[in-house]
Design a protein around this motif. Structure first.
Motif, mmCIF file in Angstrom:
data_model
loop_
_atom_site.group_PDB
_atom_site.id
_atom_site.type_symbol
_atom_site.label_atom_id
_atom_site.label_comp_id
_atom_site.label_asym_id
_atom_site.label_seq_id
_atom_site.Cartn_x
_atom_site.Cartn_y
_atom_site.Cartn_z
ATOM 1 N N PHE A 315 0.839 -1.204 0.000
ATOM 2 C CA PHE A 315 0.000 0.000 0.000
ATOM 3 C C PHE A 315 0.872 1.252 0.000
ATOM 4 O O PHE A 315 1.846 1.339 0.736
ATOM 5 N N GLN A 316 0.472 2.229 -0.819
ATOM 6 C CA GLN A 316 1.339 3.390 -1.054
ATOM 7 C C GLN A 316 1.603 4.234 0.185
ATOM 8 O O GLN A 316 2.556 4.981 0.228
ATOM 9 N N GLU A 317 0.755 4.103 1.200
ATOM 10 C CA GLU A 317 0.951 4.958 2.367
ATOM 11 C C GLU A 317 1.559 4.218 3.546
ATOM 12 O O GLU A 317 1.610 4.740 4.652
ATOM 13 N N PRO A 370 -1.985 2.589 -8.220
ATOM 14 C CA PRO A 370 -1.993 3.879 -7.531
ATOM 15 C C PRO A 370 -1.109 4.911 -8.226
ATOM 16 O O PRO A 370 -1.191 6.088 -7.911
#
Lengths: 429, 331
Positions: A315-317, A370
């Motif tokens: 996940f990008q975060e 994303p």
């Protein structure tokens, strides 16, 4: 595992100076976790092996098992204190940049056992527990073998407590000492020096002769559709593809967690399983041979090829794994930096892709990406996906969601990981 | 009735191979007869005021057009109230003691102004209205595409629901029940959250935006955010647009509210992409009609979106703009 417990357990391996300070020495970079190693560097100077006998969880487990076997208690006297040498070897080779045997550290072995307790339990995820089990078995055969003779962290503390003692005795030397302190010091000093030197040499040798990674056919034999530049040869069927791609979808370089150091990853990784524990999506698994003979149990990412039910991706975060590494094999990354770091590259097999092969509306890969790294081209009125290598971070969103059977999108690792210039559209400022 | 399919129950809760408990009603029996009766009464009242037309009747009779209320404005709660007033007020949809399910689109980890998710103000206004009407429960099941914690937070919807009884959650495996879809051409059964299967009032509250696979994502496509991941994947394999139409033969919202306060024109469904700001919300009881109108905001005609055309042809609703009465309201 409760969330708080999981977060807390990640701190344990960092307590070992061998991992935190040795790792920082080898990686030539220090982080916040490096400071965790300081207490155990200072405590033994005054309190001897207080940590070993009172606090060490691995020691507690080994000692408990040792109580079962009452017969072989005498054997231990015949065995030299290997751990003292091991500690010097690790620190010496760490100074040379390629630590050897850093994974023998008891706290990393202990944590590895609990990293295996993640859900779902498989043979693969249980692999990191093997060190713990081996230590318990050894303790069963020769009681106290680990703590008294093999443990490198114990060895390091033994050295430090000797140092503390001699410093104190030099200050208030009593008369009637049997051996003049000077002579003992000289002998000890020689041993320490030799240990370090041996470590340095072995570290340098490791660097020079490090086994190259096993790579399985990275660009699928040339005629395969890489990044959409060239199509499949006419009439090429599944069989031909399987032959080229080695063992199916998992072919290619293994994918390392983000922030993995370029060099000496296998040497620096303590196999403590922290990154595996930290990953909220359970993506990181111990490797069984794809990263070379010295890469056993090092962390690799698997989106779908090892776990067909997996629907999560890097996940990008999330930067959880990069913050958890005690040795610095994974550098701590900020969210912004993580989103610029490419750990892999997506690959679309047009012979399996629903849009390319069947001409159906799909492009779930594009939907989920994303980083907007999947470009669409129109073909017979249907949008078909193409990977943009300058934008693809290899997060696995596409692979985790690809509806094709067999799966059409796979990620191959990037070695070394690259920092992309393309600004991340997923960054919330 | 919002679901048109016959539903069967398995009182013992037999396990299907996928490990989900099957929730099915016996044909002809009703799970909640009292509520169903009150619901029917509501339907009669609504029909009496001639504001709510059951879409099947619309399709059968072919002549009376479906009604779409388009509210233009900037204050979202006010816009919703103005639109609902045109449809006969909240009492036409929600009565005391009803289990209400709202299906917003909260799939992506993106901010409200990026237009990836339904606007939090709209969701909050609807939840508060349901509470005011005396709803027993208000659930918002959403099978997010990004990890739910980050998504609910970034979308602003978790914050918007604070202080309300609205329960926003991502259904786990055991929260799904298997539903039969007799009118589906490809989709014959699907896993749908039990809250949706058992509710008295279903409200579909999507955001209008571009979609790479399905051209646009409007109210009919929104159900893909409810069904299980296995279903979603299978539908992509089997012909996406027909599958979207199929699920709409079964899942039928009493009320469709499309958020078009800002619409994503490119890079959908995740974005960020180019935005336009029509400042509209679109209300209807006919999902096909609502979608058909929403398509025009994107400078397309309804039948450019294949699932709108298929749904129209299957008689799920009216997708023919010429037969839809568009009523514009300023709020």
């Amino acid at each position: 595992m409760p969330e708080a417990w999981r977060r807390g357990s990640v701190l344990l391996p960092g307590l070992s100076p061998l991992l935190s300070l040795g790792g920082a020495l080898a990686a030539r970079a220090a982080g916040v976790l490096t400071l965790l190693g300081l207490p155990l560097l200072i405590l033994p100077l005054f309190a001897g092996r207080f940590f070993c006998w009172r606090l060490c969880p691995m020691g507690f487990a080994a000692e408990t098992v040792s109580r079962i076997n009452r017969r072989n208690t005498g054997w231990i006297r015949k065995i030299p204190f290997v751990g003292k040498g091991l500690a010097l070897l690790i620190l010496g080779s760490a100074a040379a940049g390629w630590p050897v045997l850093i994974w023998t550290d008891p706290l990393s072995v202990f944590n590895g056992f609990f990293a295996a307790a993640r859900q779902p339990l498989t043979w693969l995820s249980a692999a990191t527990a093997s060190g713990f089990i081996l230590i318990l078995l050894a303790s069963l055969i020769v009681p106290n073998l680990w703590c008294h003779r093999l443990c490198p962290l114990g060895g390091l503390q033994e050295w430090l407590s000797q140092l503390g003692k001699s410093l104190r005795s030099a200050r208030c030397a009593k008369e009637g000492d049997e051996i003049p302190p000077l002579l003992t010091h000289a002998r000890t000093g020689r041993r320490v020096f030799l240990g370090f030197a041996l470590g340095g040499v072995s570290g340098s040798l490791y660097r020079a002769y490090a086994p190259r990674r096993v790579t399985t056919d990275t660009d699928c034999g040339g005629t395969h559709s890489c990044g959409g530049r060239h199509g499949h040869g006419p009439g090429e069927g599944e069989a031909g593809q399987r032959r080229r791609m080695g063992r199916g979808s998992g072919a290619g370089l293994p994918i390392r967690p983000p922030g993995a150091v370029q060099q000496a990853f296998n040497a620096l990784c303590a196999r403590c399983g922290n990154c595996m524990t930290a990953c909220p999506y359970g993506l990181i698994l111990p490797d069984l041979g794809t990263t070379g003979p010295d890469g056993l149990f090092t962390p690799v990412l698997a989106f779908r090829n090892l776990n067909p039910q997996q629907e999560q991706f890097c996940f990008q975060e999330c930067t959880a794994c990069t913050q958890a590494c005690p040795t610095g094999a994974l550098r701590p990354l900020t969210v912004a930096r993580k989103q610029q770091t490419a750990i892999g590259l997506a690959h679309i097999c047009r012979n399996k892709c629903i849009a390319w092969k069947k001409g159906e509306y799909c492009v779930v890969c594009q939907e989920f990406c994303p980083y907007q790294a999947i470009r669409e081209v129109e073909r017979n009125g249907v949008m078909c996906p193409i990977v943009d290598a300058d934008k693809c971070r290899g997060c696995g969103a596409c692979e985790s969601q690809c509806p094709a059977l067999p799966i059409a999108v796979t990620i191959r690792g990037r070695d070394p990981q690259t920092v992309l210039a393309h600004p991340s559209p997923a960054l919330h400022t | 009735m919002w679901y048109l399919g016959s539903i069967q129950t398995n009182a013992g809760g037999a396990r299907n191979p996928k490990g989900c408990k099957a929730v099915r009603l016996q044909e002809g029996t009703h799970m909640k007869p009292v509520k169903r009766r009150s619901f029917l009464k509501t339907g009669v009242t609504a029909a009496g005021t001639a504001l709510v037309q059951t879409p099947l009747a619309a399709a059968d009779a072919a002549s009376p057009a479906a009604t779409v209320i388009v509210v233009h404005g900037t204050d979202i709660p006010k816009m919703l109230e103005a639109g609902i007033a045109k449809l006969g007020g909240w009492q036409a949809f929600i009565r005391t003691g009803m289990d209400v399910v709202i299906k917003p689109n909260v799939a992506w980890n993106s901010k409200p102004e990026q237009g990836g998710n339904t606007h939090p103000d709209l969701v909050r206004a609807c939840v508060l209205a349901a509470e005011k009407q005396g709803a027993a429960t208000v659930s918002l099941p959403e099978n997010t595409c990004h990890p739910e914690k980050a998504t609910f937070q970034a979308s602003g919807i978790a914050a918007a629901l604070e202080g309300t009884r609205g329960r926003l959650y991502r259904p786990a495996k055991q929260d799904y029940g298997e539903a039969e879809i007799p009118k589906g051409k490809i989709v014959k059964r699907a896993f749908v959250p039990k809250d949706i299967l058992n509710c008295d009032c279903l409200i579909n509250m999507p955001v209008a935006k571009h979609h790479s696979g399905a051209t646009l994502t409007l109210s009919m496509k929104n159900w893909m955010g409810s069904v299980s991941n296995e279903d979603r994947r299978a539908w992509h394999r089997d012909g996406l647009h027909q599958c979207i139409a199929d699920i709409n033969t079964f899942l039928r919202a009493k009320l469709v509210v499309i958020d078009a306060t800002r619409i994503m024109l490119t890079k959908g469904p995740q974005g960020p992409g180019e935005l336009a700001h029509p400042y509209e919300i679109i209300l209807s009881t006919d999902p096909v009609a609502a979608d058909a109108y929403a398509v025009t905001l994107f400078k397309k005609t309804p039948f450019d979106v294949p699932h709108v055309r298929i749904a129209h042809e299957m008689g799920i609703g009216c997708g023919d703009l010429a037969k839809i009465r568009v009523e514009r309201v300023e709020a």
